[in-house]
Design an enzyme around this catalytic site. Structure first.
Site, PDB file in Angstrom:
ATOM      1  N   GLY A 153       0.849  -1.187   0.000  1.00 15.26           N
ATOM      2  CA  GLY A 153       0.000   0.000   0.000  1.00 15.26           C
ATOM      3  C   GLY A 153       0.885   1.237   0.000  1.00 15.26           C
ATOM      4  CB  CYS A 154       0.537   4.389   1.838  1.00 19.18           C
ATOM      5  SG  CYS A 154       1.463   5.862   2.253  1.00 19.18           S
TER       6      CYS A 154
END
Length: 177
Positions: free
Chosen positions: A10-11
């Site tokens: 993800g991030c």
């Protein structure tokens, strides 16, 4: 012995913050992997037209922390069951992936996913891709060391801090002093 592991969870701000705190990790760089475009900029990656994922390159001492240990941390600090998203972040660049650098890393990653699946650790199927590493392109400077420099921001408190807390709670033996 120095090795590299490349993870997309993800991030990259979240993944970077977690692995920066792991014993035996000497360097964590945020960047992009898994796509076709050479030297992409963040603004290109978020269009989802480059094929890249937000990724961290983790340099670690395998005599202090093993790749298997890093896999344990990786799977515990992001959701490997959501396709192309992490929380509110959506898009192919937020996918869960392991870009293996050796046959041994591939084998360990695939075996660990099989164990997690058999043990039904997650309610939904794991969608983490296990892909041969090809290239890593560093992110722009303003993405580097993000949580450490901006920890008081609302996003950091709401999204990144819980992941760091999970590391500190469940993996005390892996946390730097």
């Amino acid at each position: 012995m120095s090795e590299k592991a490349i993870f997309a969870g993800g991030c990259f701000w979240c993944t970077e913050a977690v692995f920066q705190r792991v014993k035996g990790v000497s360097k964590v760089r945020s960047g992009f992997s898994g796509g076709e475009v050479k030297n992409p900029a963040y603004k290109e990656v978020i269009t989802q037209r480059t094929g890249h994922a937000e990724t961290v390159e983790v340099t670690f001492d395998s005599e202090v922390i093993t790749f298997q240990n890093l896999l344990e941390v990786f799977f515990a600090t992001h959701d490997p069951t959501t396709l192309n998203r992490q929380g509110a972040d959506k898009g192919t660049h937020y996918r869960s992936a392991i870009f293996y650098t050796s046959d041994k890393q591939k084998e360990l990653a695939e075996n660990f996913i099989n164990v997690l699946t058999k043990q039904k650790v997650f309610d939904d199927p794991i969608v983490t891709e296990v892909t041969k590493f090809e290239n890593f392109y560093p992110a722009e400077d303003y993405h580097i060391n993000y949580f450490n420099l901006n920890g008081e921001q609302a996003f950091c408190q709401a999204v990144i801090n819980p992941k760091v807390n999970k590391l500190n709670t469940y993996f005390k033996e892996f946390v730097k002093e």
